[in-house]
Motif scaffolding. Structure first.
Motif, PDB file in Angstrom:
ATOM      1  N   ILE A 480       0.837  -1.206   0.000  1.00 12.00           N
ATOM      2  CA  ILE A 480       0.000   0.000   0.000  1.00 12.00           C
ATOM      3  C   ILE A 480       0.867   1.249   0.000  1.00 12.00           C
ATOM      4  O   ILE A 480       0.578   2.234  -0.688  1.00 12.00           O
ATOM      5  CB  ILE A 480      -0.950   0.002   1.218  1.00 12.00           C
ATOM      6  CG1 ILE A 480      -1.958  -1.143   1.098  1.00 12.00           C
ATOM      7  CG2 ILE A 480      -1.670   1.341   1.354  1.00 12.00           C
ATOM      8  CD1 ILE A 480      -2.899  -1.259   2.285  1.00 12.00           C
ATOM      9  N   ILE A 481       1.958   1.221   0.801  1.00 11.23           N
ATOM     10  CA  ILE A 481       2.777   2.432   0.938  1.00 11.23           C
ATOM     11  C   ILE A 481       3.933   2.490  -0.061  1.00 11.23           C
ATOM     12  O   ILE A 481       4.665   3.467  -0.098  1.00 11.23           O
ATOM     13  CB  ILE A 481       3.333   2.561   2.367  1.00 11.23           C
ATOM     14  CG1 ILE A 481       4.263   1.389   2.693  1.00 11.23           C
ATOM     15  CG2 ILE A 481       2.204   2.646   3.376  1.00 11.23           C
ATOM     16  CD1 ILE A 481       4.946   1.546   4.027  1.00 11.23           C
ATOM     17  N   LYS A 482       4.066   1.445  -0.848  1.00  8.92           N
ATOM     18  CA  LYS A 482       5.143   1.430  -1.838  1.00  8.92           C
ATOM     19  C   LYS A 482       4.975   2.586  -2.828  1.00  8.92           C
ATOM     20  O   LYS A 482       3.899   2.822  -3.350  1.00  8.92           O
ATOM     21  CB  LYS A 482       5.133   0.095  -2.597  1.00  8.92           C
ATOM     22  CG  LYS A 482       6.304  -0.056  -3.557  1.00  8.92           C
ATOM     23  CD  LYS A 482       6.234  -1.381  -4.297  1.00  8.92           C
ATOM     24  CE  LYS A 482       7.402  -1.527  -5.271  1.00  8.92           C
ATOM     25  NZ  LYS A 482       7.335  -2.787  -6.034  1.00  8.92           N
ATOM     26  N   ASP A 483       6.060   3.306  -3.053  1.00  9.72           N
ATOM     27  CA  ASP A 483       6.098   4.449  -3.980  1.00  9.72           C
ATOM     28  C   ASP A 483       5.199   5.613  -3.547  1.00  9.72           C
ATOM     29  O   ASP A 483       4.981   6.548  -4.317  1.00  9.72           O
ATOM     30  CB  ASP A 483       5.710   4.019  -5.406  1.00  9.72           C
ATOM     31  CG  ASP A 483       6.658   2.969  -5.969  1.00  9.72           C
ATOM     32  OD1 ASP A 483       7.854   3.024  -5.611  1.00  9.72           O
ATOM     33  OD2 ASP A 483       6.205   2.110  -6.740  1.00  9.72           O
ATOM     34  N   GLU A 543      -9.809   4.821   5.991  1.00 11.45           N
ATOM     35  CA  GLU A 543      -9.415   4.771   4.579  1.00 11.45           C
ATOM     36  C   GLU A 543      -9.461   6.159   3.945  1.00 11.45           C
ATOM     37  O   GLU A 543      -8.577   6.533   3.166  1.00 11.45           O
ATOM     38  CB  GLU A 543     -10.334   3.805   3.823  1.00 11.45           C
ATOM     39  CG  GLU A 543     -10.096   2.344   4.188  1.00 11.45           C
ATOM     40  CD  GLU A 543     -11.208   1.422   3.710  1.00 11.45           C
ATOM     41  OE1 GLU A 543     -11.009   0.184   3.741  1.00 11.45           O
ATOM     42  OE2 GLU A 543     -12.282   1.925   3.332  1.00 11.45           O
ATOM     43  N   ASP A 544     -10.480   6.941   4.301  1.00  8.64           N
ATOM     44  CA  ASP A 544     -10.558   8.307   3.766  1.00  8.64           C
ATOM     45  C   ASP A 544      -9.407   9.154   4.307  1.00  8.64           C
ATOM     46  O   ASP A 544      -8.830   9.982   3.591  1.00  8.64           O
ATOM     47  CB  ASP A 544     -11.901   8.942   4.134  1.00  8.64           C
ATOM     48  CG  ASP A 544     -12.132  10.274   3.424  1.00  8.64           C
ATOM     49  OD1 ASP A 544     -11.815  10.360   2.222  1.00  8.64           O
ATOM     50  OD2 ASP A 544     -12.610  11.220   4.068  1.00  8.64           O
ATOM     51  N   GLY A 545      -9.056   8.914   5.583  1.00  8.61           N
ATOM     52  CA  GLY A 545      -7.924   9.620   6.168  1.00  8.61           C
ATOM     53  C   GLY A 545      -6.618   9.283   5.459  1.00  8.61           C
ATOM     54  O   GLY A 545      -5.803  10.170   5.174  1.00  8.61           O
ATOM     55  N   LEU A 546      -6.411   8.007   5.169  1.00  5.16           N
ATOM     56  CA  LEU A 546      -5.188   7.591   4.468  1.00  5.16           C
ATOM     57  C   LEU A 546      -5.131   8.163   3.052  1.00  5.16           C
ATOM     58  O   LEU A 546      -4.051   8.508   2.556  1.00  5.16           O
ATOM     59  CB  LEU A 546      -5.108   6.061   4.434  1.00  5.16           C
ATOM     60  CG  LEU A 546      -4.820   5.389   5.779  1.00  5.16           C
ATOM     61  CD1 LEU A 546      -4.874   3.877   5.643  1.00  5.16           C
ATOM     62  CD2 LEU A 546      -3.459   5.823   6.317  1.00  5.16           C
ATOM     63  N   ASN A 547      -6.303   8.274   2.413  1.00  6.36           N
ATOM     64  CA  ASN A 547      -6.335   8.902   1.086  1.00  6.36           C
ATOM     65  C   ASN A 547      -5.842  10.346   1.159  1.00  6.36           C
ATOM     66  O   ASN A 547      -5.155  10.827   0.257  1.00  6.36           O
ATOM     67  CB  ASN A 547      -7.757   8.860   0.512  1.00  6.36           C
ATOM     68  CG  ASN A 547      -8.174   7.461   0.083  1.00  6.36           C
ATOM     69  OD1 ASN A 547      -7.322   6.606  -0.174  1.00  6.36           O
ATOM     70  ND2 ASN A 547      -9.471   7.213   0.019  1.00  6.36           N
ATOM     71  N   LYS A 548      -6.174  11.026   2.258  1.00  4.90           N
ATOM     72  CA  LYS A 548      -5.729  12.411   2.426  1.00  4.90           C
ATOM     73  C   LYS A 548      -4.242  12.468   2.806  1.00  4.90           C
ATOM     74  O   LYS A 548      -3.560  13.449   2.515  1.00  4.90           O
ATOM     75  CB  LYS A 548      -6.606  13.112   3.462  1.00  4.90           C
ATOM     76  CG  LYS A 548      -8.018  13.403   2.934  1.00  4.90           C
ATOM     77  CD  LYS A 548      -8.880  14.106   3.949  1.00  4.90           C
ATOM     78  CE  LYS A 548     -10.164  14.637   3.299  1.00  4.90           C
ATOM     79  NZ  LYS A 548     -11.052  13.606   2.758  1.00  4.90           N
ATOM     80  N   VAL A 549      -3.749  11.417   3.467  1.00  8.53           N
ATOM     81  CA  VAL A 549      -2.301  11.328   3.732  1.00  8.53           C
ATOM     82  C   VAL A 549      -1.555  11.176   2.411  1.00  8.53           C
ATOM     83  O   VAL A 549      -0.577  11.880   2.143  1.00  8.53           O
ATOM     84  CB  VAL A 549      -1.987  10.134   4.659  1.00  8.53           C
ATOM     85  CG1 VAL A 549      -0.469   9.896   4.721  1.00  8.53           C
ATOM     86  CG2 VAL A 549      -2.520  10.382   6.061  1.00  8.53           C
TER      87      VAL A 549
END
Length: 566
Positions: A480-483, A543-549
């Motif tokens: 998920i956090i790759k790149d 998930e919405d928070g991570l999208n904003k990250v």
């Protein structure tokens, strides 16, 4: 707002036949209902120009008009009054002659302002009238960003007022203290500093050995330089005087409201007092319309959910619920929805505790529990007012919930809020309140759960690597956090060294479709409802928070702080 000055201005207009009686009565009714000054309503409705109003007041009060743009002011006069005070009261010093300071004001009917000036400046004050715009421009030109240093003022106050204990001070002494210049200066400076820093709340907290002042910015409390402990009673009493509270009553909670003018704009302060072991704790809620966005497109909802919400709020009936803890921005979301659907062919009525921001074209009713005007009783009355859409500030009990459902079943769209952790648990909460599942299925259209998160300061934003601890806490998989790029604010003058500035929302929107209705009828658990929704593309708060990250809007730490229960 002082109603006496409004009555005086109304009488002048009637006596001079300047406006029609209908226009005067309509404007005065708005000033009473909305809590605005009569002057602001007249100018806002373009019933009078500022020039006409100034000329009228000059004639009846015998006060000179001054053109600040063509007036030279001596530097020694400027030094007689601080920049923070000039901006706080929206005034400007003009000249000093015969031991009297002449000051230009925009509203000469504000007697509280004149009393404050005399106490603070400790000199006779004479006023003249000038345009508000000219006062603001001269303030910026002559004073710039000059401000009194709060820390310096605190040191000056160390020896002021003695060291009396609370029980040793009688009412006459308190009334004397609240009007002392140093107390007035200190409180004004605290208020203007908090408002300048876009605080949402200001806390005055007396403890055994100290008196704390804290304010909340972007959801986080910060402590100001503490004033001397022995000034706590004087400062709190001063607030109560400004809010028209009973300063002699220190045993019971009280509520009030203060309206102040800061740099040409009116800011409302909602005041609440609470008796504690060491004096009264006071909290001021700052209602500054200029710092709040009531645009549905600007509060952080993604495009897909925005489209769904727009479809729902334009429906002729049904219930739309915004849910989350206190301070999650629920009321702002509903206000934004109301502004979107506020059309000339639709009657909208709200019932709120209290009315926070007035929206033109919408009838807003404040709840008053003290006289029995509760949400349920008010909602019952609203239904007899032929509304199309209704906003209920909060569903607090089963009776209010049933009334909201009844309103929906009789052809009204109802927007309301509820305190739950997420969208799916709202359904089980309503069932726990005794609402029959078939009524929930028949009326609830959607539930929007939300939180407010701080945004990275754009001025000092930089790319970083997230800590392994945060990755583990949020259970982020490597794929998920790759790149992905992560950002944070390193701290700068613009954000006061915090690294964050401003807030946005994270959201999860649960659409109550046929599958969700089936689960409601079978009284399934909140987890079962959420899992069923996820299969059809439901996005959680986390998930919405991570999208904003990942979009570089906020940080991993901020999302973890606001959505860990997810």
């Amino acid at each position: 707002m002082s109603i006496n000055k409004d009555i005086f201005l109304k009488k002048i207009l009637i006596d001079n036949s300047i406006l029609s009686k209908i226009d005067i009565d309509d404007a005065y009714a708005e000033c009473e209902i909305e809590g605005k000054s009569f002057r602001d309503v007249l100018l806002g409705r373009n019933l009078l120009t500022e020039e006409q109003l100034i000329s009228l007041l000059s004639k009846h009060l015998g006060i000179n008009i001054i053109d600040l743009n063509n007036t030279q002011v001596d530097e020694k006069v400027i030094q007689r009054i601080s920049g923070s005070m000039v901006k706080m009261y929206n005034i400007f010093p003009v000249k000093f002659e015969h031991d009297t300071l002449q000051i230009a004001v925009a509203d000469p009917l504000d007697t509280n302002l004149l009393d404050d000036l005399r106490f603070i400046l400790e000199t006779p004050v004479e006023i003249c009238i000038a345009k508000e715009k000219d006062i603001i421009e001269c303030s910026e030109r002559y004073y710039g960003k000059e401000e009194t240093n709060l820390e310096t003022l605190m040191k000056e106050l160390q020896g002021f007022g003695g060291e009396e204990e609370l029980e040793d001070i009688d009412l006459d002494k308190i009334e004397e203290m609240v009007n002392d210049a140093p107390v007035v200066r200190l409180l004004n400076l605290v208020l203007i500093q908090a408002i300048k820093d876009t605080a949402s709340d200001i806390h005055f907290e007396p403890f055994e050995n100290e008196f704390k002042i804290r304010y909340r910015v972007d959801g986080i409390l910060y402590e100001m330089v503490p004033p001397p402990k022995h000034l706590s009673l004087a400062i709190i009493s001063r607030i109560k005087v400004m809010a028209r509270m009973n300063i002699a009553e220190r045993r019971l909670p009280q509520d009030g409201r203060i309206s102040i003018n800061v740099e040409g704009r009116v800011v409302d302060l909602r005041v609440s007092t609470l008796p504690t072991a060491f004096g009264e704790s006071v909290v001021l809620r700052v209602l500054d319309r200029s710092t709040v966005s009531l645009d549905l497109y600007q509060i952080g909802i993604d495009k897909e959910n925005l489209k769904k919400i727009e479809e729902i709020i334009f429906k002729p009936n049904g219930i739309f619920i915004s849910t989350g803890p206190t301070g999650a921005g629920k009321t702002t979301t509903l206000y934004s929805c109301l502004k979107k659907i506020n059309t000339i062919d639709s009657k909208i009525i709200t019932t709120e505790d209290p009315v926070e921001y007035d929206i033109e074209g919408i009838v807003q009713v404040p709840i008053k529990d003290s006289i029995g005007l509760t949400f349920s009783r008010c909602l019952r009355a609203i239904l007899r007012q032929d509304p199309d859409r209704i906003m209920v500030g909060e569903i607090r009990d089963a009776e209010t919930a049933r009334m909201a459902i009844q309103a929906s079943l009789t052809g009204h769209l109802v927007l309301t809020t509820l305190h739950t952790n997420d969208s799916s648990s709202t359904l089980t909460r309503l069932i726990d309140m005794g609402i029959e599942p078939f009524l929930i299925c028949s009326t609830i259209e959607a539930i929007l759960a939300q939180r407010l998160i701080r945004k990275i300061c754009k001025n000092c934003k930089e790319q970083i690597s997230p800590s392994q601890e945060m990755i583990d806490i949020l259970k982020l998989e490597k794929k998920i956090i790759k790149d992905r790029k992560f950002y944070a604010g390193k701290g700068c003058e613009d954000c006061s060294g915090i690294g964050y500035k401003g807030r946005t929302g994270i959201y999860e929107l649960l659409i109550v479709d046929e599958e969700i209705r089936r689960l409601i009828m079978s009284q399934s658990t909140a987890k079962m409802v959420k899992n069923a929704a996820k299969k059809r593309g439901f996005t959680t708060l986390l998930e919405d928070g991570l999208n904003k990250v990942f979009a570089g809007i906020t940080t991993v730490e901020e999302v973890a702080r606001c959505s860990m229960e997810d």
